[in-house]
Design a protein around this motif. Structure first.
Motif, PDB file in Angstrom:
ATOM      1  N   THR A   1      -8.385  71.835  -0.065  1.00 44.32           N
ATOM      2  CA  THR A   1      -8.566  72.710   0.348  1.00 44.32           C
ATOM      3  C   THR A   1     -10.073  73.504  -0.023  1.00 44.32           C
ATOM      4  O   THR A   1     -10.604  73.023  -0.714  1.00 44.32           O
ATOM      5  N   ASP A   2     -10.331  74.950   1.352  1.00 40.21           N
ATOM      6  CA  ASP A   2     -11.725  75.313   1.116  1.00 40.21           C
ATOM      7  C   ASP A   2     -11.413  76.559   1.068  1.00 40.21           C
ATOM      8  O   ASP A   2     -12.009  76.911   0.578  1.00 40.21           O
ATOM      9  N   LYS A   3     -10.516  77.106   0.821  1.00 33.08           N
ATOM     10  CA  LYS A   3      -9.092  78.452   1.321  1.00 33.08           C
ATOM     11  C   LYS A   3      -8.866  78.448  -0.446  1.00 33.08           C
ATOM     12  O   LYS A   3      -8.357  77.812  -0.622  1.00 33.08           O
ATOM     13  N   ALA A   4      -8.900  79.830  -0.469  1.00 36.24           N
ATOM     14  CA  ALA A   4      -7.956  80.022  -1.224  1.00 36.24           C
ATOM     15  C   ALA A   4      -6.676  79.723  -1.707  1.00 36.24           C
ATOM     16  O   ALA A   4      -5.698  79.375  -0.614  1.00 36.24           O
ATOM     17  N   THR A   5      -6.530  78.988  -3.251  1.00 33.91           N
ATOM     18  CA  THR A   5      -5.158  78.247  -3.131  1.00 33.91           C
ATOM     19  C   THR A   5      -4.219  78.111  -4.254  1.00 33.91           C
ATOM     20  O   THR A   5      -4.850  78.681  -5.143  1.00 33.91           O
ATOM     21  N   ASN A   6      -2.883  78.690  -4.663  1.00 33.63           N
ATOM     22  CA  ASN A   6      -2.762  78.665  -5.804  1.00 33.63           C
ATOM     23  C   ASN A   6      -1.227  77.680  -5.709  1.00 33.63           C
ATOM     24  O   ASN A   6      -0.811  77.304  -4.767  1.00 33.63           O
ATOM     25  N   ILE A   7      -1.971  77.380  -7.258  1.00 29.37           N
ATOM     26  CA  ILE A   7      -1.205  76.370  -7.713  1.00 29.37           C
ATOM     27  C   ILE A   7      -0.420  76.493  -9.079  1.00 29.37           C
ATOM     28  O   ILE A   7      -1.178  77.031  -9.619  1.00 29.37           O
TER      29      ILE A   7
ATOM     30  N   ALA B   1       7.805  70.215 -11.105  1.00 27.19           N
ATOM     31  CA  ALA B   1       6.736  69.674 -10.023  1.00 27.19           C
ATOM     32  C   ALA B   1       5.693  70.868  -9.822  1.00 27.19           C
ATOM     33  O   ALA B   1       5.868  72.252 -10.037  1.00 27.19           O
ATOM     34  N   ILE B   2       5.025  70.645  -8.888  1.00 24.12           N
ATOM     35  CA  ILE B   2       3.547  71.773  -8.814  1.00 24.12           C
ATOM     36  C   ILE B   2       3.667  71.859  -7.245  1.00 24.12           C
ATOM     37  O   ILE B   2       3.823  70.966  -6.453  1.00 24.12           O
ATOM     38  N   VAL B   3       3.455  73.491  -7.140  1.00 23.40           N
ATOM     39  CA  VAL B   3       3.543  73.857  -5.653  1.00 23.40           C
ATOM     40  C   VAL B   3       1.831  74.419  -5.689  1.00 23.40           C
ATOM     41  O   VAL B   3       1.491  75.218  -6.543  1.00 23.40           O
ATOM     42  N   ILE B   4       1.287  74.218  -4.479  1.00 23.92           N
ATOM     43  CA  ILE B   4       0.725  74.377  -4.495  1.00 23.92           C
ATOM     44  C   ILE B   4       0.562  74.707  -2.365  1.00 23.92           C
ATOM     45  O   ILE B   4       1.363  75.018  -1.621  1.00 23.92           O
ATOM     46  N   GLU B   5       0.188  75.987  -2.071  1.00 28.17           N
ATOM     47  CA  GLU B   5       0.681  77.446  -2.169  1.00 28.17           C
ATOM     48  C   GLU B   5      -1.452  76.992  -1.549  1.00 28.17           C
ATOM     49  O   GLU B   5      -1.997  78.171  -1.881  1.00 28.17           O
ATOM     50  N   SER B   6      -1.643  77.283   0.037  1.00 25.82           N
ATOM     51  CA  SER B   6      -2.999  77.960   0.906  1.00 25.82           C
ATOM     52  C   SER B   6      -2.122  77.946   2.096  1.00 25.82           C
ATOM     53  O   SER B   6      -1.817  76.794   2.977  1.00 25.82           O
ATOM     54  N   VAL B   7      -3.165  78.769   2.816  1.00 22.65           N
ATOM     55  CA  VAL B   7      -3.425  78.895   4.529  1.00 22.65           C
ATOM     56  C   VAL B   7      -3.992  77.560   5.263  1.00 22.65           C
ATOM     57  O   VAL B   7      -3.791  77.345   6.139  1.00 22.65           O
ATOM     58  N   GLU B   8      -4.521  76.867   4.482  1.00 20.87           N
ATOM     59  CA  GLU B   8      -5.226  75.577   4.290  1.00 20.87           C
ATOM     60  C   GLU B   8      -4.823  74.427   3.415  1.00 20.87           C
ATOM     61  O   GLU B   8      -5.523  74.067   3.043  1.00 20.87           O
ATOM     62  N   LEU B   9      -3.553  73.793   4.485  1.00 21.45           N
ATOM     63  CA  LEU B   9      -3.088  72.250   3.473  1.00 21.45           C
ATOM     64  C   LEU B   9      -2.931  71.401   4.811  1.00 21.45           C
ATOM     65  O   LEU B   9      -1.304  71.853   6.464  1.00 21.45           O
TER      66      LEU B   9
END
Length: 118
Positions: free
Chosen positions: A29-35, A100-108
């Motif tokens: 991702t290039d945008k802010a991402t929560n992991i 599990a790993i959870v990845i949240e972003s507007v750009e996935l």
């Protein structure tokens, strides 16, 4: 809801720098991402809710069940990844436990990095 796999057989052998391992890419991702790392104990549940942003659930250990707005549950286990679009209703639960790993972003866009699970 889409299902992907990141198991060893979907990875690529890396030998650069005298390395010897297999890398299974997951996302970029290039945008802010929560992991985060999510731990569901026996009979744990992430209740039915809408995804605020696109979300990728990457199952590391254990097994469980996921669903979207249908009432049908699908089994997931280590090596599986589940993708939900923004606003998609979803739920995750486990009888035995799941990490599990959870990845949240507007750009996935996991399809750029992982094969779909068949």
């Amino acid at each position: 809801m889409e299902f992907y796999k990141f198991s060893k057989d979907s990875g690529k052998r890396i030998s650069k720098f005298d390395s010897n391992f297999i890398m299974s890419r997951i996302i970029q991702t290039d945008k802010a991402t929560n992991i985060g790392c999510m731990h569901l104990d026996q009979n744990g549940i992430v209740g039915f809710h809408q995804a605020v942003v696109p979300q990728l659930l990457v199952v590391i250990t254990g097994e469980g069940y996921v669903r979207n707005d249908s009432e049908e549950y699908f089994k997931v286990q280590s090596g599986d990844a589940v993708f939900w679009e923004k606003d998609e209703w979803h739920e995750t639960k486990s009888d035995k436990g799941l990490t599990a790993i959870v990845i949240e972003s507007v750009e996935l866009n996991p399809s750029l990095f992982m094969p779909l699970k068949k």
